[in-house]
Enzyme design. Structure first.
Site, PDB file in Angstrom:
ATOM      1  N   THR A 149       0.832  -1.213   0.000  1.00  0.00           N
ATOM      2  CA  THR A 149       0.000   0.000   0.000  1.00  0.00           C
ATOM      3  C   THR A 149       0.864   1.260   0.000  1.00  0.00           C
ATOM      4  OG1 THR A 149      -0.097  -0.307   2.385  1.00  0.00           O
ATOM      5  CG2 THR A 149      -2.043  -0.956   1.146  1.00  0.00           C
ATOM      6  N   ASP A 186       9.982   1.806   6.823  1.00  0.00           N
ATOM      7  CA  ASP A 186      10.954   1.123   7.679  1.00  0.00           C
ATOM      8  C   ASP A 186      11.675   2.105   8.595  1.00  0.00           C
ATOM      9  OD1 ASP A 186      10.129  -0.999   6.194  1.00  0.00           O
ATOM     10  OD2 ASP A 186      11.987  -1.219   5.055  1.00  0.00           O
TER      11      ASP A 186
END
Length: 392
Positions: free
Chosen positions: A37, A173
């Protein structure tokens, strides 16, 4: 936090350089739901976990940059910050990229020493690279008084990975490593970068990762193909709905209305992304209600979509998810990451973890003849300084 790892990295620094460093821990991350996404401007739901990189960093009073990979017992040295450029040493590039990004932000980099070591499993999709970048960025920002906020550090770390490691990652991340909060997951809007924390009961469930141990060569080429297929879908929708700038803006009704024009493959790719964003929203509501069972159902739904509509799963991952589903005390399971191998993420009641690992390992061994590597982990806070007393 691993006291033995902190002690080892601290001792290594003292032995090599002879003065007290600043100690920093930078966690790896998991993504509970919201896969593929990010590049469609959607939502992700990551959390920082207790697999981490530990850094000992100090200003050495000169111009030299001295880097030490404790686990590899390798060193990398430069005469001055002016010499920073991509090198042939892979691990050093993650750190050098951070230095280069801070320089672009007009931070006056001085000579420094850095020893780092970690227990983030490599190749398990827990973002050891982001932990590496964010830990050094945090330490240098603090020691040099650069005054960059956490979001700026996340951007610098992401750009370091783009420019020095050649990996065009999204920001999830680095964001998760820096913004993690103990006992919470964080929903990140990948378009606006707005974020919100949701409670996650770390006593009611453990996060167990099952590493399939396979990495099919399809991964990178298919990843690019998926991006192109999503862009094709947006281009078709835009002709009818000018406000649709990305799949984030699309609805299932719009996709259904133009199904023939999109074609079967592009329709399925796009409908997966639209549904996955809805699953992230629903999952957050389930967390607020304290309903882990309902949360787990969203995870199973995510895996089915990745398998059938986005087609980025593989037999090994599907077997692991089905094996998990059969074990009592498992709330939910799905593949995590880009696909075609890597890990499944499983939410398991603490008293059922051993039974879960034994059961799923047996199924995996029987089916593929492979030993299953598993990692138990829990949610912790993001990058931060470690008190010097911890290293004693």
């Amino acid at each position: 936090m691993s006291a033995s790892l902190i002690h080892a990295v601290h001792s290594d620094f003292i032995q090599r350089f002879g003065y007290e460093p600043m100690l920093v821990r930078a966690p790896g991350r998991v993504n509970l739901i919201g896969e593929h996404t990010d590049y469609n401007d959607g939502f992700v739901l990551p959390a920082a976990v207790d697999k981490e990189m530990i850094f000992a960093v100090g200003l050495n009073g000169g111009t030299e940059i001295r880097l030490v990979a404790h686990d590899l017992n390798e060193t990398f040295e430069l005469g001055s910050p002016a010499e920073v450029t991509p090198s042939d040493t892979q691990w050093a590039n993650y750190l050098l990229g951070v230095v280069a990004q801070l320089q672009l932000r007009e931070v006056d980099i001085q000579g420094f020493d850095c020893v780092f070591g970690g227990n983030v499993p490599l190749g398990a999709g827990m973002s050891s690279s982001a932990a590496l970048e964010c830990g050094l960025a945090f330490a240098l920002n603090h020691m040099l008084g650069a005054g960059l906020d956490k979001m700026e550090l996340a951007h610098a770390a992401q750009k370091a990975e783009h420019t020095y490691a050649g990996v065009m990652c999204g920001i999830m991340d680095q964001f998760a490593s820096l913004f993690g909060r103990d006992g919470h997951v964080v929903r990140l809007d990948c378009r606006s970068l707005e974020y919100e924390y949701f409670p996650f009961d770390t006593k009611a469930t453990r996060i167990v990762l099952c590493n399939s141990g396979v990495k099919h060569s399809l991964a990178s080429s298919e990843y690019n193909t998926r991006r192109e297929e999503c862009e094709r879908g947006v281009a078709v929708l835009q002709q009818h709905y000018p406000a649709v700038q990305s799949l984030r803006d699309a609805t299932l009704e719009q996709l259904e209305a133009h199904r023939a024009e999109l074609g079967d493959v592009v329709f399925r790719r796009c409908s997966y992304v639209v549904k996955e964003n809805l699953r992230v929203e629903a999952a957050c509501q389930h967390l607020e209600a304290g309903d882990l069972t309902a949360f787990g159902q969203e995870m199973y739904g995510s895996h089915a979509g990745l398998r059938d509509d986005y087609e980025v799963s593989c037999e090994e991952l599907d077997v692991l998810v089905e094996a998990a589903r059969a074990v009592p005390g498992v709330f939910g399971a799905r593949m995590m990451g880009g696909g075609f191998g890597g890990c499944t993420i499983n939410l398991v009641a603490p008293e059922r973890v051993e039974e879960f690992i034994a059961s799923v390992s047996a199924v995996y061994k029987e089916k593929f003849g492979l030993e299953l590597e598993t990692y138990q982990t829990t949610i912790v806070s993001g990058v931060g300084a470690v008190p010097a007393t911890t290293a004693a």
